[in-house]
Each structure stands twice: as C-alpha cells, then as structure tokens.
Design an enzyme around this catalytic site. Structure first.
Site, mmCIF file in Angstrom:
data_model
loop_
_atom_site.group_PDB
_atom_site.id
_atom_site.type_symbol
_atom_site.label_atom_id
_atom_site.label_comp_id
_atom_site.label_asym_id
_atom_site.label_seq_id
_atom_site.Cartn_x
_atom_site.Cartn_y
_atom_site.Cartn_z
ATOM 1 N N CYS A 112 -31.013 25.855 -27.266
ATOM 2 C CA CYS A 112 -30.797 24.444 -27.636
ATOM 3 C C CYS A 112 -31.874 23.896 -28.569
ATOM 4 O O CYS A 112 -31.721 22.796 -29.112
ATOM 5 C CB CYS A 112 -30.667 23.589 -26.380
ATOM 6 N N HIS A 254 -32.426 16.327 -28.451
ATOM 7 C CA HIS A 254 -31.331 17.218 -28.050
ATOM 8 C C HIS A 254 -30.526 16.519 -26.965
ATOM 9 O O HIS A 254 -31.079 16.073 -25.949
ATOM 10 C CB HIS A 254 -31.903 18.544 -27.540
ATOM 11 N N ASN A 284 -23.091 17.930 -24.236
ATOM 12 C CA ASN A 284 -24.223 18.734 -24.708
ATOM 13 C C ASN A 284 -23.655 19.869 -25.568
ATOM 14 O O ASN A 284 -23.034 20.791 -25.040
ATOM 15 C CB ASN A 284 -24.979 19.276 -23.489
HETATM 16 O O1 UT7 Z 1 -29.275 22.037 -23.060
HETATM 17 C C1 UT7 Z 1 -30.239 22.935 -22.582
HETATM 18 C C2 UT7 Z 1 -31.125 22.292 -21.558
HETATM 19 N N1 UT7 Z 1 -30.328 21.821 -20.462
HETATM 20 C C3 UT7 Z 1 -30.697 20.719 -19.801
HETATM 21 O O2 UT7 Z 1 -31.638 20.089 -20.176
HETATM 22 C C4 UT7 Z 1 -29.914 20.345 -18.554
HETATM 23 C C5 UT7 Z 1 -30.891 19.920 -17.458
HETATM 24 N N2 UT7 Z 1 -30.277 19.712 -16.157
HETATM 25 C C6 UT7 Z 1 -29.389 18.742 -15.886
HETATM 26 O O3 UT7 Z 1 -28.938 18.040 -16.759
HETATM 27 C C7 UT7 Z 1 -29.035 18.487 -14.433
HETATM 28 O O4 UT7 Z 1 -29.887 19.252 -13.598
HETATM 29 C C8 UT7 Z 1 -27.546 18.815 -14.060
HETATM 30 C C9 UT7 Z 1 -26.628 17.786 -14.714
HETATM 31 C C10 UT7 Z 1 -27.173 20.219 -14.500
HETATM 32 C C11 UT7 Z 1 -27.347 18.715 -12.558
HETATM 33 O O5 UT7 Z 1 -27.719 17.410 -12.128
HETATM 34 P P1 UT7 Z 1 -28.774 17.207 -10.937
HETATM 35 O O6 UT7 Z 1 -28.897 15.769 -10.752
HETATM 36 O O7 UT7 Z 1 -30.003 17.984 -11.266
HETATM 37 O O8 UT7 Z 1 -27.996 17.825 -9.731
HETATM 38 P P2 UT7 Z 1 -28.424 19.010 -8.766
HETATM 39 O O9 UT7 Z 1 -28.165 20.325 -9.409
HETATM 40 O O10 UT7 Z 1 -29.781 18.758 -8.184
HETATM 41 O O11 UT7 Z 1 -27.390 18.794 -7.611
HETATM 42 C C12 UT7 Z 1 -27.406 17.614 -6.789
HETATM 43 C C13 UT7 Z 1 -26.131 17.577 -5.987
HETATM 44 C C14 UT7 Z 1 -25.842 18.908 -5.283
HETATM 45 O O12 UT7 Z 1 -25.204 18.634 -4.070
HETATM 46 P P3 UT7 Z 1 -26.033 18.671 -2.687
HETATM 47 O O13 UT7 Z 1 -26.633 20.051 -2.609
HETATM 48 O O14 UT7 Z 1 -27.090 17.599 -2.836
HETATM 49 O O15 UT7 Z 1 -24.989 18.394 -1.663
HETATM 50 C C15 UT7 Z 1 -24.856 19.565 -6.218
HETATM 51 O O16 UT7 Z 1 -24.017 20.474 -5.549
HETATM 52 O O17 UT7 Z 1 -25.035 17.339 -6.870
HETATM 53 C C16 UT7 Z 1 -24.064 18.367 -6.695
HETATM 54 N N3 UT7 Z 1 -23.398 18.569 -7.982
HETATM 55 C C17 UT7 Z 1 -22.269 17.942 -8.305
HETATM 56 N N4 UT7 Z 1 -21.510 17.044 -7.644
HETATM 57 C C18 UT7 Z 1 -20.404 16.584 -8.257
HETATM 58 C C19 UT7 Z 1 -23.781 19.379 -8.984
HETATM 59 N N5 UT7 Z 1 -22.888 19.277 -10.002
HETATM 60 C C20 UT7 Z 1 -21.942 18.394 -9.588
HETATM 61 C C21 UT7 Z 1 -20.775 17.887 -10.183
HETATM 62 N N6 UT7 Z 1 -20.050 16.978 -9.481
HETATM 63 N N7 UT7 Z 1 -20.368 18.241 -11.424
#
Ligand code: UT7
Length: 338
Positions: A112, A254, A284
């Site tokens: 990215c 980005h 993204n």
């Molecule tokens: O482009 C290259 C660089 N990439 C980035 O910079 C991306 C960086 N990361 C992110 O943008 C975020 O970490 C994500 C959008 C990928 C994920 O968001 P998050 O707030 O970090 O969520 P998480 O992975 O910590 O998950 C929190 C909760 C989990 O549930 P529990 O374990 O708390 O019950 C996940 O299972 O959210 C859940 N979850 C979702 N729920 C509904 C993860 N994805 C989803 C979803 N819908 N799509």
C-alpha cells in the site's frame, strides 16, 4: 541545475461493479453500521471477469495523459501487489497497451506504500535525466487476492487505479514533487502477507494450505503500526523540508481506514478539514488509493494551485513513506467508469 519532477497530469479509473456494505452483509456476518463506523467505508468497486490490473492501469493512465495534454512518456512505473502475472512485470504490458512499447517500464512492490515508492523512483529518473516524462501508476485488484469469506479483510478492500504524469521542471514551481521519506521493517512481514506462491513456500517442500493463497492481515497490529510509522515519517519529512504541520494545506493519506486517517491527523496536529480523501466511496484500493484520492480531490476542487500537499502511506513489508507536493494548475477531466 538538476531538473526536478513536476506533476502535470492526474487521472483515475474505478471498475463498473459497485459493492455496497448491504451487498456484503448479504453474504458475510457483518452490517453496514459496523463497516461504516469501524472503517468509514460505504462502498467499493470490483473488477469483472476478463479484466486484469493492467486494464485498470491503462484506463487511469489514459486519463492522466489527457489531463497532462501529452501522448507519450519515456518511462512507466507501476505500483501494484496484484500484477497480471507473477512474471513478467505488469508495467511493460501497460506501456504496450498504451502504444508506448520501447519505453522503460517496471513494477514497484511496496504494497500500500507502493505509489509513494514509485513516485520517488520516477522523480529519480527525472533528476538523473534518464527520463523527461514519466507515467506513475498505482493499480490493484484486491478482489482477486482477498478471501471473500474473511469479514475483516473483505469489507475494506476495493479495486481501482490512479495515475499521474511527471515532467522535468525547476525547483519551487507549482507541481514540484519532493522531498520524500521512505522506510521499511521486514521483521514484521507476517502482519500483511500472502504466504504461498513465492520461493520461500516452494523451496520449503510443504504443500500450501488453501488459505495460504489468500491475502492475510493482522488488522489490529497493522492499525497501530500504521499510525506510529506514518506519524514518524511525516515528522521526519517536515523537519527535512523545514516546514511546520500548520503549513500543510492538505493531507492525502493512504485510504486504509478513516479511523487511522483521523487519528493520524490528530496526532500530527493537522486540522481535520485539511485531511481529504474518498475512502467512503471507494474503500481501500491499496497501491491505487493515493492517486485515486488526488484525482478525486482535484475534480471536487479541494486542491488549489500552490497548495502544500502532504502524501503519506503505510502497508505490507512493512513499508511506509511520505512526500510533499506543491499542487499544480491542472486541466479538469472526467473519471472514466465504464
Ligand atoms: O492498506 C494496508 C494497511 N491496512 C490497514 O491499515 C488496515 C488496518 N486495520 C483495520 O483497518 C482494522 O483493524 C479492521 C477494519 C481490519 C478491523 O477493525 P478492528 O476494529 O481492528 O476490529 P478487530 O479485528 O479488532 O475485531 C473486533 C471485533 C471482533 O469481534 P470480537 O472478537 O470482539 O467478538 C471481530 O470478529 O469485530 C469483529 N469484526 C467484525 N464484525 C462485524 C471484524 N470484522 C467484522 C465485520 N463485521 N466486518
């Protein structure tokens, strides 16, 4: 005096299939509300069958060349993580499709952050007088590498391409690009990766698992690293340029996650209204996101001639970087969406 790279054209292309959060929630355990609040994304576009990354790249490049009012360049530099084929590079294919066979053409692999690495390489081609005009493209089709059943990754990424034309110019003129700050940390390569398909996996002798063919990202750790590394890169860049953050008119980061961009602006002390982008509409788009956002900002009149524009990115590698750009006086073009 050595020539410097000056931006003289910008263009972008988004493929025709719009995919809304509600579309995704039909097949994934997710909701429009979760995606919008956790990422700031409402929509993204997917390339259709029969299309390759080079096709998106060519359409964006045609727009940028039209905007620059030129029909030829001396080099094509393409940032992508989703090349048409593992070998050869996709840039020569793009050059040939544009009718530019014979020019220098190569890919840059910095995930990215790829567009900023490509921009820096292109600026180097101009500074060393290897080329007078360079086409710099970011193009990616993450819909081909993301596991469609992985709700964390599948909701973020979209396909698209953006391009700029650089020409040889003089320091300080509108459009002048630079300085740059670039960095990497390969110790954290596992945070964003595709495990199968390379020499490491092939030489291990082990059969890859089906999921090893897909893109994988440790979202939370990447989120934290993104803010730390982009903030450090921007601070180093501004120091080198002798600028304060208050002298930055626009930041185009980005478009990974709106929460990252908002937090980054906050950490840097940049007023939120100077932080521009279009992640809500396009998601993204990986290596394509900065030139797509620049084209969008240009067409929406958010970038004025002479504006000090800060670009910053973070991605797999890990890689990160930032650059300054004085916004030029550009012609307006429409984005192609077939
Ligand atoms: O482009 C290259 C660089 N990439 C980035 O910079 C991306 C960086 N990361 C992110 O943008 C975020 O970490 C994500 C959008 C990928 C994920 O968001 P998050 O707030 O970090 O969520 P998480 O992975 O910590 O998950 C929190 C909760 C989990 O549930 P529990 O374990 O708390 O019950 C996940 O299972 O959210 C859940 N979850 C979702 N729920 C509904 C993860 N994805 C989803 C979803 N819908 N799509």
């Amino acid at each position: 005096m050595r020539p410097v790279a000056v931006l003289c054209g910008v263009g972008s292309y988004l493929p025709p299939t719009a995919v809304s959060n509600d579309d995704l929630s039909q097949r994934l355990d997710t909701t429009d509300e979760w995606i919008l609040t956790r990422t700031g994304i409402a929509n993204r576009f997917f390339a259709s069958r029969g299309t390759a990354t080079s096709d998106l790249a060519v359409s964006a490049a045609e727009r940028a060349l039209k905007c620059a009012e030129v029909d030829g360049v001396d080099a094509v530099v393409l940032a992508t993580t989703t090349p048409d084929r593992p070998c050869p590079a996709t840039a020569p294919v793009v050059a040939a499709k544009l009718g530019l066979s014979g020019v220098a053409a190569f890919d840059v692999g910095a995930v990215c952050t790829g567009f900023l690495y490509a921009l820096s390489a292109a600026a180097g081609l101009i500074a060393t007088e290897t080329a007078e005009r360079v086409l710099v493209i970011g193009a990616d089709t993450y819909s081909t590498i993301v596991d469609p059943s992985n709700r964390s990754d599948a909701v973020i990424f979209g396909d698209g391409a953006g391009a700029v034309v650089l020409r040889a110019g003089t320091p300080g003129e509108p459009g002048a690009v630079g300085p740059f700050d670039l960095g990497s940390d390969g110790d954290h390569r596992d945070l964003i990766t595709i495990r199968a398909g390379g020499s490491e996996q092939r030489l291990s002798g082990a059969e890859p698992r089906p999921e090893d063919h897909y893109f994988s990202m440790s979202g939370k750790k990447v989120f934290q690293q993104a803010i730390v590394q982009m903030a450090g890169s921007v601070r180093g860049l501004l120091r080198r340029a002798g600028l304060e953050i208050g002298q930055v008119d626009r930041m185009v980061g980005h478009q990974a996650n709106q929460r990252i961009l908002t937090r980054l602006a906050d950490v840097l002390g940049l007023p939120e209204d100077r932080n521009i982008g279009n992640i809500r509409e396009v998601g993204n788009t990986a290596g394509a996101s900065i030139p797509i956002a620049l084209d969008d900002g240009h067409r929406r009149g958010l970038l004025s001639t002479g504006d000090q524009v800060l670009l910053t990115a973070f991605g797999g590698g890990l890689t990160w970087g930032s650059a300054l750009l004085t916004w030029p006086d550009l012609h307006h073009t429409d984005r192609i969406r077939s």
